[in-house]
Design a protein around this motif. Structure first.
Motif, PDB file in Angstrom:
ATOM      1  N   MET A 222       0.842  -1.182   0.000  1.00  0.00           N
ATOM      2  CA  MET A 222       0.000   0.000   0.000  1.00  0.00           C
ATOM      3  C   MET A 222       0.884   1.241   0.000  1.00  0.00           C
ATOM      4  N   HIS A 223       0.236   2.407  -0.131  1.00  0.00           N
ATOM      5  CA  HIS A 223       0.928   3.684   0.012  1.00  0.00           C
ATOM      6  C   HIS A 223       0.466   4.375   1.298  1.00  0.00           C
TER       7      HIS A 223
ATOM      8  N   THR B 183      -8.017  12.171   1.009  1.00  0.00           N
ATOM      9  CA  THR B 183      -8.505  10.976   0.323  1.00  0.00           C
ATOM     10  C   THR B 183      -7.377  10.317  -0.457  1.00  0.00           C
ATOM     11  N   PRO B 184      -7.233   8.987  -0.336  1.00  0.00           N
ATOM     12  CA  PRO B 184      -6.161   8.271  -1.070  1.00  0.00           C
ATOM     13  C   PRO B 184      -6.296   8.426  -2.571  1.00  0.00           C
TER      14      PRO B 184
ATOM     15  N   GLU C 103       5.576   3.835  -0.788  1.00  0.00           N
ATOM     16  CA  GLU C 103       5.062   2.468  -0.728  1.00  0.00           C
ATOM     17  C   GLU C 103       5.614   1.794   0.525  1.00  0.00           C
TER      18      GLU C 103
ATOM     19  N   GLU D  25      -3.507   3.943   2.718  1.00  0.00           N
ATOM     20  CA  GLU D  25      -4.573   3.288   1.966  1.00  0.00           C
ATOM     21  C   GLU D  25      -5.262   2.188   2.758  1.00  0.00           C
ATOM     22  N   LYS D  26      -4.582   1.674   3.782  1.00  0.00           N
ATOM     23  CA  LYS D  26      -5.142   0.631   4.633  1.00  0.00           C
ATOM     24  C   LYS D  26      -4.669   0.865   6.063  1.00  0.00           C
TER      25      LYS D  26
ATOM     26  N   CYS E 227     -10.135   7.831  10.591  1.00  0.00           N
ATOM     27  CA  CYS E 227     -10.325   7.484   9.187  1.00  0.00           C
ATOM     28  C   CYS E 227     -11.727   6.958   8.984  1.00  0.00           C
TER      29      CYS E 227
ATOM     30  N   ASP F 120       1.771  -3.651   3.709  1.00  0.00           N
ATOM     31  CA  ASP F 120       0.375  -3.647   4.150  1.00  0.00           C
ATOM     32  C   ASP F 120       0.302  -4.041   5.620  1.00  0.00           C
TER      33      ASP F 120
ATOM     34  N   ARG G 113      -1.825  12.200  -1.032  1.00  0.00           N
ATOM     35  CA  ARG G 113      -0.425  12.379  -1.431  1.00  0.00           C
ATOM     36  C   ARG G 113       0.005  13.842  -1.293  1.00  0.00           C
TER      37      ARG G 113
ATOM     38  N   TRP H  24       4.816  10.608   0.442  1.00  0.00           N
ATOM     39  CA  TRP H  24       3.919   9.524  -0.006  1.00  0.00           C
ATOM     40  C   TRP H  24       4.788   8.390  -0.539  1.00  0.00           C
TER      41      TRP H  24
ATOM     42  N   ASP I   1      -9.962  -0.621   4.407  1.00  0.00           N
ATOM     43  CA  ASP I   1      -9.523   0.087   3.209  1.00  0.00           C
ATOM     44  C   ASP I   1      -9.980   1.536   3.355  1.00  0.00           C
TER      45      ASP I   1
END
Length: 325
Positions: free
Chosen positions: A1-2, A324-325, A19, A96-97, A65, A22, A303, A17, A33
């Motif tokens: 995820m990022h 928001t992702p 990687e 993102e997660k 979140c 997860d 980001r 931002w 998510d």
């Protein structure tokens, strides 16, 4: 995820931002998510290197979140894959997660979209735990909210009015005070031009505030105590005005006043779960029937979190800034 990472503390440009692995839900946790997160003052402190996450929690910023459950860990009951939720976090919302203990989950309220719900957990849990569970605001009392146009402030106004309190606010411009008035604030004080203690006394026939919700800390400690009514309660939730102040115990004793200071992030999971349960019981019905609503200033791509941090630091916003992702 990022996720938004902080390789080195610093200004908004320190947010990167990147990687990352997860997260994996543990016992009693679900994987969410992320549909959105929200920016809080504590995130700015973490970015600057002044507010580390509690041991064992996510290293990424983000104290709340919303999203959808995509996996459940061992021992989870009452929640299922696909459920739309929002959550109070110790960290990890700028991603993102995120893995979340079920005690810190809330269903997305009826009538609220999943993105907007990201701006609810931190403010509602902060206000309910301090103004109601600790300071015991009652109908007919006066609540003073400093920073009335902030995310905390806009929700505190609405909750105070919902329980039948009179609400006073401070803010730094006529435009912000007008927004507070639209939310129900009764007493409007421009802290740049007016002495809030004198204005509050004038508006309350000399009595003052029964409960004060304070984000400033040291700078406002002395005037806040002066502004308290007899048997008043001062709830400190921030230190934007410094950490060390002078307290006149004689004034506090004469008013039979109380001063409390709390934070959410470092509380043990059991305490957070109790607060979340109380919010679900008392606040969520008010959101579902439209008596409360989330005030969203803007939504920024995650980001570009640096842009959102700059906006919060400039204090031109009203309500919450979402990511928001």
């Amino acid at each position: 995820m990022h996720a938004i990472t902080i390789p080195e503390p610093g200004g908004p440009e320190a947010l990167v931002w990147a990687e990352v692995p997860d997260p994996v839900p543990g016992d009693g946790e679900v994987l969410v998510d992320v549909a959105a997160s929200a920016v809080n003052r504590a995130d700015l402190l973490q970015r600057q290197g002044f507010y580390d996450p509690p041991p064992g929690s996510s290293p990424y910023p983000g104290l709340e979140c919303s999203g959808r459950i995509s996996a459940v860990g061992p021992g989870v009951t009452g929640w299922a894959i696909g459920d739309e939720v929002c959550a109070l976090l110790a960290g990890g919302g700028y991603a993102e997660k995120v893995a979340v203990p079920t005690g810190q989950l809330l269903p997305v309220p009826d009538g609220v979209d999943v993105t907007t719900a990201a701006g609810l957990p931190e403010v509602t849990c902060t206000i309910w735990s301090n103004v109601f569970m600790v300071a015991h605001l009652r109908p007919g009392e006066t609540l003073l909210v400093h920073g009335g146009s902030s995310g905390i402030g806009t929700m505190a106004i609405q909750l105070g009015k919902a329980v039948g309190a009179r609400v006073a606010v401070t803010a730094g411009s006529a435009e912000k005070l007008e927004r507070c008035a639209r939310l129900g604030a009764d007493i409007l004080i421009n802290y740049r031009e007016q002495d809030f203690v004198e204005e509050l006394r004038s508006a309350t026939a000399g009595e003052g505030a029964d409960v004060i919700l304070d984000i400033m800390g040291a700078k406002y400690l002395e005037p806040n105590v002066k502004a308290l009514a007899v048997n008043g309660r001062l709830a400190i939730i921030g230190m934007q005005g410094g950490a060390k102040g002078e307290l006149n115990l004689g004034t506090l004793l004469a008013k039979r006043g109380a001063v409390t200071a709390t934070s959410l992030r470092g509380r043990p999971p059991s305490e957070k779960a109790a607060i979340v349960a109380a919010v679900r019981e008392h606040v969520w019905p008010l959101l579902a029937d439209g008596r409360l609503h989330a005030v969203v200033d803007s939504t920024v791509p995650m980001r570009d979190a640096a842009e959102a941090h700059r906006a919060l630091e400039e204090s031109g916003h009203v309500g919450k800034i979402l990511l928001t992702p």
